[in-house]
Design an enzyme around this catalytic site. Structure first.
Site, mmCIF file in Angstrom:
data_model
loop_
_atom_site.group_PDB
_atom_site.id
_atom_site.type_symbol
_atom_site.label_atom_id
_atom_site.label_comp_id
_atom_site.label_asym_id
_atom_site.label_seq_id
_atom_site.Cartn_x
_atom_site.Cartn_y
_atom_site.Cartn_z
ATOM 1 N N ARG A 190 63.460 -20.729 -13.871
ATOM 2 C CA ARG A 190 64.112 -19.700 -14.694
ATOM 3 C C ARG A 190 65.175 -20.329 -15.592
ATOM 4 O O ARG A 190 65.388 -19.884 -16.723
ATOM 5 C CB ARG A 190 64.703 -18.613 -13.786
ATOM 6 C CG ARG A 190 65.122 -17.370 -14.535
ATOM 7 C CD ARG A 190 65.443 -16.218 -13.596
ATOM 8 N NE ARG A 190 66.583 -16.513 -12.742
ATOM 9 C CZ ARG A 190 66.980 -15.738 -11.734
ATOM 10 N NH1 ARG A 190 66.334 -14.616 -11.469
ATOM 11 N NH2 ARG A 190 68.019 -16.055 -11.004
ATOM 12 N N LYS A 221 69.044 -15.747 -18.009
ATOM 13 C CA LYS A 221 70.370 -15.685 -17.383
ATOM 14 C C LYS A 221 71.380 -16.353 -18.307
ATOM 15 O O LYS A 221 71.902 -17.447 -18.028
ATOM 16 C CB LYS A 221 70.307 -16.350 -16.009
ATOM 17 C CG LYS A 221 71.110 -15.599 -14.969
ATOM 18 C CD LYS A 221 70.682 -15.937 -13.579
ATOM 19 C CE LYS A 221 71.765 -15.626 -12.577
ATOM 20 N NZ LYS A 221 72.250 -14.253 -12.573
ATOM 21 N N GLU A 247 68.200 -2.042 -15.202
ATOM 22 C CA GLU A 247 68.786 -2.683 -14.022
ATOM 23 C C GLU A 247 70.289 -2.457 -14.044
ATOM 24 O O GLU A 247 70.795 -1.673 -14.839
ATOM 25 C CB GLU A 247 68.417 -4.159 -13.981
ATOM 26 C CG GLU A 247 68.912 -4.974 -15.154
ATOM 27 C CD GLU A 247 68.635 -6.479 -14.985
ATOM 28 O OE1 GLU A 247 68.686 -6.972 -13.843
ATOM 29 O OE2 GLU A 247 68.388 -7.139 -15.995
HETATM 30 N N1 PLP Z 1 69.648 -8.975 -12.643
HETATM 31 C C1 PLP Z 1 70.747 -9.568 -13.132
HETATM 32 C C2 PLP Z 1 71.279 -9.092 -14.430
HETATM 33 C C3 PLP Z 1 71.348 -10.623 -12.418
HETATM 34 O O1 PLP Z 1 72.445 -11.216 -12.890
HETATM 35 C C4 PLP Z 1 70.803 -11.026 -11.189
HETATM 36 C C5 PLP Z 1 71.396 -12.126 -10.435
HETATM 37 O O2 PLP Z 1 70.923 -13.228 -10.446
HETATM 38 C C6 PLP Z 1 69.657 -10.362 -10.722
HETATM 39 C C7 PLP Z 1 69.105 -9.349 -11.475
HETATM 40 C C8 PLP Z 1 69.022 -10.778 -9.449
HETATM 41 O O3 PLP Z 1 68.288 -11.954 -9.601
HETATM 42 P P1 PLP Z 1 68.042 -12.930 -8.374
HETATM 43 O O4 PLP Z 1 67.389 -12.116 -7.319
HETATM 44 O O5 PLP Z 1 67.147 -13.972 -8.917
HETATM 45 O O6 PLP Z 1 69.370 -13.437 -7.955
HETATM 46 C C1 COI Z 2 73.447 -13.562 -8.597
HETATM 47 O O1 COI Z 2 73.075 -12.649 -7.863
HETATM 48 O O2 COI Z 2 73.265 -14.754 -8.302
HETATM 49 C C2 COI Z 2 74.118 -13.312 -9.849
HETATM 50 O O3 COI Z 2 74.170 -14.184 -10.652
HETATM 51 C C3 COI Z 2 74.719 -12.008 -10.096
HETATM 52 C C4 COI Z 2 76.115 -12.113 -10.550
HETATM 53 C C5 COI Z 2 76.505 -10.777 -11.002
HETATM 54 C C6 COI Z 2 77.034 -12.616 -9.471
#
Ligand code: PLP
Ligand code: COI
Length: 342
Positions: free
Chosen positions: A82, A184, A220
């Site tokens: 990612r 991200k 989201e």
């Molecule tokens: N959506 C957003 C905007 C995020 O910042 C995060 C955090 O990483 C997620 C979703 C969840 O992603 P992940 O499960 O890969 O941490």
């Molecule tokens: C994560 O879950 O790793 C994120 O980056 C979310 C952030 C809002 C702390």
């Protein structure tokens, strides 16, 4: 190795500097070999790309101590991929996936005293990130970059841990239809700050963002994807090209189907449908699965049957199975758990 003397069970989601972090610099078209450093500060040009035009992206994953006493990380290969996607979209040089994985190994191994003990409720949050470090004044990509990874021990993202939270439907947009919502990028979070401060001032824990084009579909929150559960126990999660492809959500979809035998639908979720669901949760690395008890849409309350006291039964099962896999209590699918060589 002896663990640090930290009150693990009372940690919040905050930054505690540890001894060691990883850094690699990109210059003249190539990444250097990278090194570990004790220096927690960054010195860059006043005109660095990241400072002027927000050229930065990041990742988030966690290390755990398993029931067997191993130090593991969860699906780091997906974070590595990612981050390549994020870098490409921001015209940054990708940090190679194998080097990303090596950096995670090195930083977690060097800070193993900060990996919270099994059963403490805390985890070690790992934050890889990169930014444009050389000067740019015309709008263009930087020529030099820095990739870093630090770690910090953390507790629950939302105060109260597994207690259901209340969120509001935001009047602000998080991501444009052909924008950067699916990567991200730090800029996605900069533009969410006013919305989250506003939500907190109004007494809400988080925002529910709707799609920016029509404002009719659920996207989201600022830091997590949605999972809903229907009254007949189907798991539903929004599909959109402007949400972050959460690794936790992708894992939970697999867990729901293959461990719990549930039907899963990944599809457009009209906001109008939210009131029909029985359970709602936010999923992400930081959030794990945080139950939502109530959604407020301009004063109109949608209260899920699961209530404000505890997680609904299906969200609870998903939570128990996922955390069981992460902590070594439940057998993981092939390739999900990476043991840190310490
Ligand atoms: N959506 C957003 C905007 C995020 O910042 C995060 C955090 O990483 C997620 C979703 C969840 O992603 P992940 O499960 O890969 O941490
Ligand atoms: C994560 O879950 O790793 C994120 O980056 C979310 C952030 C809002 C702390």
């Amino acid at each position: 190795m002896e663990k640090k003397n930290i009150d693990w069970s009372n940690l919040s989601f905050g930054y505690i500097p540890t001894e060691a972090r990883y850094v690699s610099n990109y210059k003249n078209g190539a990444w250097d070999e990278g090194t570990m450093t004790t220096d927690a500060t960054v010195t860059i040009s006043e005109c660095a790309g990241v400072l002027q035009y927000c050229q930065a992206c990041f990742e988030g994953l966690k290390a755990y101590t398993t029931e067997q006493g191993k130090t593991v990380v969860f699906r780091p290969d997906l974070n590595a991929k990612r981050m390549v996607d994020s870098a490409k979209r921001l015209e940054m040089p990708a940090f190679p996936e194998d080097r990303f994985l090596d950096a995670i190994d090195k930083v977690v191994a060097a800070n193993v005293a900060y990996v919270p003990p099994y059963g403490s409720g805390a985890t070690l949050y790992i934050r890889p990130y990169m930014f444009g470090s050389s000067p740019v004044i015309g709008v263009k990509p930087a020529e030099e970059y820095q990739f870093r990874t630090f770690v910090t021990p953390v507790g629950p993202y939302f105060k109260g841990g597994a207690k259901p939270i209340t969120i509001k439907v935001s009047d602000f947009d998080r991501a444009a239809p052909n924008g950067t919502g699916h990567i991200k990028a730090g800029l996605n979070y900069a533009m969410s700050l006013h919305a989250i401060v506003t939500a907190h001032e109004e007494g809400f824990d988080e925002n529910m963002y709707l799609d920016a084009a029509t404002r009719t579909n659920v996207e989201e929150t600022g830091g997590a994807n949605f999972l809903f559960v229907t009254k007949d126990n189907t798991v539903v999660t929004p599909k959109s090209s402007s949400i972050l492809p959460s690794i936790t959500r992708r894992s939970l979809v697999y867990v729901a189907e293959h461990y719990l035998g549930l039907k899963v639908e990944e599809r457009v979720v009209p906001f109008e449908e939210v009131k029909e669901f029985a359970e709602c949760g936010l999923c992400g690395t930081a959030a794990v699965i945080s139950p939502v008890g109530k959604v407020v849409d301009h004063g109109k309350e949608i209260c899920f049957a699961s209530g404000m006291e505890k997680m609904g039964p299906t969200i609870q099962k998903l939570y128990d199975t996922l955390t069981g896999i992460q902590m070594g209590r439940i057998e993981a699918p092939e390739g999900w758990i990476h043991e840190i060589p310490v």
